[in-house]
Design a protein around this motif. Structure first.
Motif, short mmCIF file in Angstrom:
data_model
loop_
_atom_site.label_atom_id
_atom_site.label_comp_id
_atom_site.label_asym_id
_atom_site.label_seq_id
_atom_site.Cartn_x
_atom_site.Cartn_y
_atom_site.Cartn_z
N LYS A 90 0.83 -1.21 0.00
CA LYS A 90 0.00 0.00 0.00
C LYS A 90 0.86 1.27 0.00
CE LYS A 90 -3.82 -2.41 0.29
NZ LYS A 90 -4.69 -2.61 -0.89
N LEU A 91 1.97 1.24 0.71
CA LEU A 91 2.87 2.39 0.73
C LEU A 91 3.44 2.67 -0.66
CD1 LEU A 91 4.79 1.93 4.10
CD2 LEU A 91 3.28 3.83 3.50
N LYS A 92 3.82 1.62 -1.36
CA LYS A 92 4.36 1.79 -2.71
C LYS A 92 3.30 2.32 -3.66
CE LYS A 92 8.12 -1.58 -2.45
NZ LYS A 92 8.67 -2.88 -2.94
N LEU A 93 2.07 1.78 -3.55
CA LEU A 93 0.98 2.28 -4.39
C LEU A 93 0.70 3.75 -4.09
CD1 LEU A 93 -1.59 -0.69 -4.22
CD2 LEU A 93 -0.22 0.00 -6.20
N MET A 94 0.70 4.10 -2.81
CA MET A 94 0.45 5.48 -2.41
C MET A 94 1.55 6.40 -2.92
SD MET A 94 -0.12 6.99 1.45
CE MET A 94 -1.78 6.35 1.62
N ASN A 95 2.79 6.00 -2.75
CA ASN A 95 3.92 6.80 -3.18
C ASN A 95 3.90 7.02 -4.70
OD1 ASN A 95 6.68 7.96 -2.28
ND2 ASN A 95 7.25 6.61 -3.99
N ASP A 96 3.64 5.94 -5.44
CA ASP A 96 3.59 6.03 -6.90
C ASP A 96 2.42 6.93 -7.35
OD1 ASP A 96 5.75 4.36 -7.07
OD2 ASP A 96 4.60 2.57 -7.58
N SER A 97 1.27 6.79 -6.67
CA SER A 97 0.11 7.60 -7.03
C SER A 97 0.36 9.07 -6.75
CB SER A 97 -1.13 7.12 -6.27
OG SER A 97 -2.25 7.91 -6.60
N LEU A 98 0.97 9.38 -5.63
CA LEU A 98 1.26 10.77 -5.30
C LEU A 98 2.16 11.40 -6.36
CD1 LEU A 98 1.82 10.42 -1.46
CD2 LEU A 98 0.00 11.73 -2.56
N LYS A 99 3.10 10.63 -6.87
CA LYS A 99 4.00 11.15 -7.91
C LYS A 99 3.30 11.28 -9.26
CE LYS A 99 8.46 9.52 -6.11
NZ LYS A 99 9.63 8.64 -6.38
N ASP B 282 -0.12 10.68 -10.13
CA ASP B 282 -1.49 11.20 -10.22
C ASP B 282 -1.64 12.59 -9.63
OD1 ASP B 282 -2.24 8.72 -11.30
OD2 ASP B 282 -2.60 7.88 -9.31
N PHE B 283 -0.76 12.96 -8.68
CA PHE B 283 -0.90 14.26 -8.01
C PHE B 283 0.35 15.13 -8.14
CE2 PHE B 283 -3.76 11.23 -6.00
CZ PHE B 283 -4.96 11.91 -6.05
N TRP B 284 1.36 14.60 -8.79
CA TRP B 284 2.59 15.34 -9.08
C TRP B 284 3.27 15.86 -7.82
CZ3 TRP B 284 3.54 18.21 -14.23
CH2 TRP B 284 3.28 17.35 -15.30
N ALA C 102 -6.62 4.04 -6.39
CA ALA C 102 -5.26 4.21 -6.90
C ALA C 102 -4.61 2.86 -7.19
CB ALA C 102 -4.42 4.98 -5.88
N GLY C 103 -3.61 2.89 -8.05
CA GLY C 103 -2.83 1.69 -8.32
C GLY C 103 -3.28 0.90 -9.52
N ALA D 98 -11.16 13.18 -11.26
CA ALA D 98 -10.93 12.22 -12.34
C ALA D 98 -10.24 12.89 -13.53
CB ALA D 98 -12.25 11.59 -12.77
N MET D 99 -10.73 14.06 -13.92
CA MET D 99 -10.11 14.79 -15.03
C MET D 99 -8.67 15.14 -14.72
SD MET D 99 -13.07 17.51 -16.11
CE MET D 99 -14.48 17.40 -15.00
N HIS D 100 -8.44 15.62 -13.51
CA HIS D 100 -7.11 16.05 -13.09
C HIS D 100 -6.13 14.87 -13.13
CE1 HIS D 100 -4.22 18.54 -10.92
NE2 HIS D 100 -4.05 17.57 -10.04
N ILE D 101 -6.56 13.73 -12.63
CA ILE D 101 -5.68 12.57 -12.57
C ILE D 101 -5.36 12.05 -13.97
CG2 ILE D 101 -5.55 10.15 -11.84
CD1 ILE D 101 -7.23 11.07 -9.35
N VAL D 102 -6.37 11.98 -14.84
CA VAL D 102 -6.12 11.53 -16.21
C VAL D 102 -5.10 12.44 -16.90
CG1 VAL D 102 -7.15 11.29 -18.51
CG2 VAL D 102 -8.35 10.40 -16.52
N LYS D 103 -5.27 13.74 -16.77
CA LYS D 103 -4.34 14.67 -17.42
C LYS D 103 -2.95 14.58 -16.82
CE LYS D 103 -7.92 17.92 -18.89
NZ LYS D 103 -8.51 19.27 -18.73
N ASN D 104 -2.85 14.42 -15.51
CA ASN D 104 -1.54 14.27 -14.89
C ASN D 104 -0.84 13.01 -15.36
OD1 ASN D 104 -1.72 16.64 -13.46
ND2 ASN D 104 -2.11 15.68 -11.47
#
Length: 351
Positions: free
Chosen positions: A186-195, A197-199, A288-289, A323-329
């Motif tokens: 879960k930590l790896k999924l969270m870390n990857d998503s933050l980078k 999906d959320f930059w 996420a993930g 959803a729009m923000h994440i797709v574009k990121n």
């Protein structure tokens, strides 16, 4: 051809507030400046809810597939032909049956790449159960449909992001489902998503303990010593910026969460109760993930106010924009990576 994102929307339980918050969101034509919405349901069901809300001017453009969308209208795909008995505020088999038909059709189009993201209105996790749907919730269903090995229930808002190690499981089973492996995953999924999906360039993540006072050095349970702390140390060794474990009550009460980009809670209520209190109506549930993008409002079917024109659409609208923000990121991240690799290859060729 419009370059606006096509956002699919499943209607959830027809007896709940799903269609109310959908219609209220889409009735504001400004949303059409940002995306092309496609609702998966049926015009007769939507008409019933529209009349209950006394929104006589609003209507959907009916299409057969996402390829037929009209960019300046809210679109609807009819997912069944028969009439549906709507009993607002009631838990019925009908509510679950048509929630699933909507979700299934929307998910099929999402996986096929015909829509860019999916926003799901609330389902009743009990009445939707069938031979076709045997999952604790949306998260687990979409993980299987998308072929993911793991996923993260990630609640996000401007002020707070919270993920959970265990999601829709009974409290009596929580401790047995928490392991070093599950925490690290879960930590790896969270870390990857933050980078991605959320930059967030260098995510800083807090981990909560399982027991009161994070176990009080083993006085109140030993899961922190045997499982959570070793997982944190392993995550740190792999390059993640992770801290904890923190006692959940004090961590949220004193505002410590403001010092982190995200928080990993051990179980559903430990993370979602403070999230829903802090995020109020602006919270969004993001799965996420996975290689698909799905968001939802952070509330349920709200049977008690269904049909009474009392439901707020704020969380649902935020889910659409998330959803729009994440797709574009994701697309910009992929393009940046591709350009970086291409530049590296060009440099090597010149050498």
């Amino acid at each position: 051809m419009s370059d606006k994102l096509k956002i699919g929307i499943s209607i959830g339980d027809v007896n709940g507030i799903g269609l109310e918050v959908i219609i209220k969101t889409l009735a504001d034509a400004r949303i059409l400046d940002y995306c092309t919405p496609i609702v998966y349901g049926h015009t007769k069901v939507a008409s019933f809810h529209r009349k209950a809300l006394d929104m006589g001017e609003f209507s959907f453009n009916v299409i057969n597939s996402p390829a037929e969308v009209q960019g300046k209208r809210a679109n609807m795909i009819n997912c069944w032909e028969e009439d549906v008995k709507i009993e607002l505020g009631e838990t019925t088999e009908t509510g679950g049956k048509y929630a699933f038909l909507s979700l299934e059709r929307a998910t099929n189009d999402l996986i096929a790449g015909q829509i860019d993201a999916l926003v799901t209105a609330p389902i009743n996790k009990h009445n939707i159960q069938s031979e076709s749907f045997h999952f604790p919730g949306h998260t687990e269903y979409l993980q299987e449909r998308a072929g993911g090995q793991d996923s993260l229930m990630f609640l996000v808002s401007e002020d707070l992001r919270v993920g959970v190690v265990t999601g829709h499981v009974p409290v009596t089973e929580i401790a047995s489902k928490i392991s070093q492996e599950s925490i690290i995953s879960k930590l790896k999924l969270m870390n990857d998503s933050l980078k991605k999906d959320f930059w967030v360039r260098k995510p800083k993540i807090a981990v909560l303990g399982l027991n009161p006072h994070a176990g009080d050095n083993g006085l109140i349970g030993n899961e922190e010593q045997t499982t959570i702390i070793p997982a944190i140390e392993q995550a740190k060794a792999s390059g993640l910026l992770v801290m904890g474990p923190y006692a959940a009550d004090g961590f949220f009460a004193n505002g410590a969460y403001k010092n982190f980009d995200a928080v990993l809670a051990m179980y559903h209520d430990q993370g979602l109760i403070p999230f829903k209190h802090i995020a109020f109506e602006n919270g969004v549930n993001f799965t996420a993930g996975l290689n698909i993008v799905r968001t939802s409002p952070d509330h349920g079917t709200a049977y008690d106010i269904a049909g009474k024109n009392l439901a707020s659409e704020i969380s649902f609208r935020e889910a659409m924009f998330a959803a729009m923000h994440i797709v574009k990121n994701r697309r910009e991240s992929a393009e940046l990576t591709e350009n970086t690799l291409a530049f590296g290859k060009l440099s090597r060729d010149r050498d």
